[in-house]
Design a protein around this motif. Structure first.
Motif, PDB file in Angstrom:
ATOM      1  N   GLY A   1    -111.055 -41.083 -88.984  1.00 46.91           N
ATOM      2  CA  GLY A   1    -110.971 -39.650 -88.729  1.00 46.91           C
ATOM      3  C   GLY A   1    -112.189 -39.116 -88.001  1.00 46.91           C
ATOM      4  O   GLY A   1    -113.297 -39.636 -88.143  1.00 46.91           O
TER       5      GLY A   1
ATOM      6  N   GLN B   1    -113.811 -36.042 -88.135  1.00 45.65           N
ATOM      7  CA  GLN B   1    -114.856 -35.360 -88.913  1.00 45.65           C
ATOM      8  C   GLN B   1    -115.700 -36.355 -89.724  1.00 45.65           C
ATOM      9  O   GLN B   1    -116.931 -36.289 -89.676  1.00 45.65           O
ATOM     10  CB  GLN B   1    -114.233 -34.312 -89.838  1.00 45.65           C
ATOM     11  CG  GLN B   1    -113.638 -33.114 -89.126  1.00 45.65           C
ATOM     12  CD  GLN B   1    -114.691 -32.086 -88.720  1.00 45.65           C
ATOM     13  OE1 GLN B   1    -115.881 -32.345 -88.755  1.00 45.65           O
ATOM     14  NE2 GLN B   1    -114.239 -30.909 -88.342  1.00 45.65           N
ATOM     15  N   PRO B   2    -115.094 -37.272 -90.500  1.00 46.77           N
ATOM     16  CA  PRO B   2    -115.904 -38.226 -91.252  1.00 46.77           C
ATOM     17  C   PRO B   2    -116.824 -39.064 -90.365  1.00 46.77           C
ATOM     18  O   PRO B   2    -117.992 -39.283 -90.704  1.00 46.77           O
ATOM     19  CB  PRO B   2    -114.855 -39.102 -91.951  1.00 46.77           C
ATOM     20  CG  PRO B   2    -113.674 -38.213 -92.104  1.00 46.77           C
ATOM     21  CD  PRO B   2    -113.659 -37.389 -90.848  1.00 46.77           C
TER      22      PRO B   2
ATOM     23  N   GLU C   1    -119.732 -36.785 -88.960  1.00 46.98           N
ATOM     24  CA  GLU C   1    -120.735 -36.435 -89.968  1.00 46.98           C
ATOM     25  C   GLU C   1    -121.544 -37.649 -90.404  1.00 46.98           C
ATOM     26  O   GLU C   1    -122.725 -37.529 -90.732  1.00 46.98           O
ATOM     27  CB  GLU C   1    -120.067 -35.759 -91.164  1.00 46.98           C
ATOM     28  CG  GLU C   1    -119.371 -34.444 -90.834  1.00 46.98           C
ATOM     29  CD  GLU C   1    -120.218 -33.510 -89.987  1.00 46.98           C
ATOM     30  OE1 GLU C   1    -121.410 -33.344 -90.297  1.00 46.98           O
ATOM     31  OE2 GLU C   1    -119.691 -32.954 -89.001  1.00 46.98           O
TER      32      GLU C   1
ATOM     33  N   GLN D   1    -106.639 -40.359 -86.383  1.00 46.88           N
ATOM     34  CA  GLN D   1    -106.933 -39.446 -85.266  1.00 46.88           C
ATOM     35  C   GLN D   1    -107.533 -40.182 -84.071  1.00 46.88           C
ATOM     36  O   GLN D   1    -108.256 -39.605 -83.277  1.00 46.88           O
ATOM     37  CB  GLN D   1    -107.883 -38.329 -85.720  1.00 46.88           C
ATOM     38  CG  GLN D   1    -107.319 -37.464 -86.831  1.00 46.88           C
ATOM     39  CD  GLN D   1    -108.328 -36.428 -87.308  1.00 46.88           C
ATOM     40  OE1 GLN D   1    -109.460 -36.765 -87.634  1.00 46.88           O
ATOM     41  NE2 GLN D   1    -107.910 -35.183 -87.334  1.00 46.88           N
TER      42      GLN D   1
ATOM     43  N   SER E   1    -113.083 -32.969-102.271  1.00 43.91           N
ATOM     44  CA  SER E   1    -113.098 -31.510-102.202  1.00 43.91           C
ATOM     45  C   SER E   1    -114.324 -30.946-102.911  1.00 43.91           C
ATOM     46  O   SER E   1    -114.983 -30.017-102.402  1.00 43.91           O
ATOM     47  CB  SER E   1    -111.820 -30.958-102.823  1.00 43.91           C
ATOM     48  OG  SER E   1    -111.796 -29.550-102.757  1.00 43.91           O
TER      49      SER E   1
ATOM     50  N   ARG F   1    -117.424 -31.549-100.855  1.00 49.30           N
ATOM     51  CA  ARG F   1    -117.484 -30.615 -99.714  1.00 49.30           C
ATOM     52  C   ARG F   1    -117.986 -29.247-100.164  1.00 49.30           C
ATOM     53  O   ARG F   1    -118.852 -28.643 -99.506  1.00 49.30           O
ATOM     54  CB  ARG F   1    -116.090 -30.498 -99.094  1.00 49.30           C
ATOM     55  CG  ARG F   1    -116.053 -29.645 -97.834  1.00 49.30           C
ATOM     56  CD  ARG F   1    -114.659 -29.660 -97.229  1.00 49.30           C
ATOM     57  NE  ARG F   1    -114.621 -28.960 -95.946  1.00 49.30           N
ATOM     58  CZ  ARG F   1    -113.545 -28.871 -95.170  1.00 49.30           C
ATOM     59  NH1 ARG F   1    -112.414 -29.444 -95.558  1.00 49.30           N
ATOM     60  NH2 ARG F   1    -113.594 -28.209 -94.024  1.00 49.30           N
TER      61      ARG F   1
ATOM     62  N   ARG G   1    -113.208 -38.833 -96.425  1.00 47.45           N
ATOM     63  CA  ARG G   1    -112.237 -38.144 -95.571  1.00 47.45           C
ATOM     64  C   ARG G   1    -111.809 -36.821 -96.195  1.00 47.45           C
ATOM     65  O   ARG G   1    -111.704 -35.801 -95.505  1.00 47.45           O
ATOM     66  CB  ARG G   1    -111.022 -39.037 -95.338  1.00 47.45           C
ATOM     67  CG  ARG G   1    -110.012 -38.444 -94.383  1.00 47.45           C
ATOM     68  CD  ARG G   1    -108.901 -39.428 -94.058  1.00 47.45           C
ATOM     69  NE  ARG G   1    -107.907 -38.824 -93.196  1.00 47.45           N
ATOM     70  CZ  ARG G   1    -108.040 -38.649 -91.890  1.00 47.45           C
ATOM     71  NH1 ARG G   1    -109.147 -39.048 -91.286  1.00 47.45           N
ATOM     72  NH2 ARG G   1    -107.089 -38.085 -91.170  1.00 47.45           N
TER      73      ARG G   1
ATOM     74  N   SER H   1    -113.512 -34.990 -98.031  1.00 45.69           N
ATOM     75  CA  SER H   1    -114.643 -34.056 -97.962  1.00 45.69           C
ATOM     76  C   SER H   1    -114.904 -33.574 -96.537  1.00 45.69           C
ATOM     77  O   SER H   1    -115.849 -32.809 -96.309  1.00 45.69           O
ATOM     78  CB  SER H   1    -115.913 -34.720 -98.498  1.00 45.69           C
ATOM     79  OG  SER H   1    -116.466 -35.617 -97.547  1.00 45.69           O
ATOM     80  N   ALA H   2    -114.080 -34.037 -95.580  1.00 42.97           N
ATOM     81  CA  ALA H   2    -114.287 -33.736 -94.155  1.00 42.97           C
ATOM     82  C   ALA H   2    -115.668 -34.185 -93.690  1.00 42.97           C
ATOM     83  O   ALA H   2    -116.291 -33.561 -92.828  1.00 42.97           O
ATOM     84  CB  ALA H   2    -114.080 -32.248 -93.867  1.00 42.97           C
TER      85      ALA H   2
END
Length: 246
Positions: free
Chosen positions: A7, A9-10, A13, A69, A113, A116, A142, A144-145
């Motif tokens: 992904g 975002q992961p 970051e 993604q 979650s 995050r 993932r 936790s974005a």
């Protein structure tokens, strides 16, 4: 131990945080190097990380049902912190410790979650048990974005013992549970050295964990349901503590 993170975002970051070794970046054929993908490629270039273009079907095979993604990264295992390090971070910032402790949260989605929210609310660290609980796996990262890459997480052998160590250092333990004698979360003092303890899904706080808490706080439930999701309840309490801390 190596892991595969999926992904955009992961992966971004993880590169931004710089806490893991990134062995290579896997990019699906046809992905345009714009937006967040462009940022990822730029970060990889700065860190001299090999970039491998692969067939999207190969990523599908690696990720299973995960929506990758078009991006994945092969990385070292999650860098857990020591318990003492969490308090030291607060001291370096000249702030009262603000910690989140999770009593055997099992669902990686809930863990992610909570991580995050904890990162966004400015906690100094999170404490989780090493057994019978979700760890900071790629699924949790993932969920936790990618925020899990920025927050310090200590994985301890015994949560009650860890609570005792923190209490001996002046950190007060507030258990989140609707039990007799619990204070309404907005009326409790959450502004000082605080360890907010959130229980597991369905079971809440274990008896010894509850008895080790200095006090309990609860959220008002005005409808027909008897409880909130652990991640939702934890988020509400964390932001009340953040509000009180200014």
């Amino acid at each position: 131990m190596r892991e595969i993170l999926y992904g955009r975002q992961p992966v971004r970051e993880t590169l931004r945080a710089g806490r893991r070794q990134v062995y290579k970046l896997l990019v699906a054929e046809g992905i345009k190097p714009a937006g967040i993908v462009g940022q990822i490629l730029a970060l990889a270039g700065q860190a001299r990380i090999p970039v491998q273009t692969v067939n999207r079907a190969e990523l599908d095979k690696l990720g299973g049902e995960v929506n990758h993604q078009g991006l994945a990264a092969e990385v070292s295992g999650y860098p857990y912190a020591d318990l003492a390090e969490l308090v030291q971070v607060a001291r370096r910032l000249a702030q009262p410790p603000f910690l989140l402790l999770l009593d055997h949260v099992l669902d990686p989605q809930n863990l992610g979650s909570l991580l995050r929210t904890a990162e966004a609310a400015g906690v100094h660290g999170v404490v989780i048990p090493g057994r019978r609980a979700a760890g900071v796996t790629p699924a949790a990262v993932r969920a936790s974005a990618g925020a899990a890459e920025h927050v310090r997480v200590a994985q301890v052998t015994n949560l009650v013992r860890a609570m005792g160590e923190l209490k001996s250092g002046g950190v007060w333990m507030a258990g989140l549970e609707a039990a007799p004698g619990a204070q309404l979360y907005t009326q409790a003092d959450l502004s000082g050295p605080l360890g907010l303890v959130v229980g597991s899904e369905g079971q809440g706080l274990a008896r010894l964990v509850r008895e080790t808490c200095d006090y309990l706080i609860s959220l008002p439930l005005l409808g027909q349901v008897e409880s909130l999701n652990a991640a939702v309840a934890g988020a509400i309490a964390l932001y009340e503590a953040r509000r009180q801390r200014g």
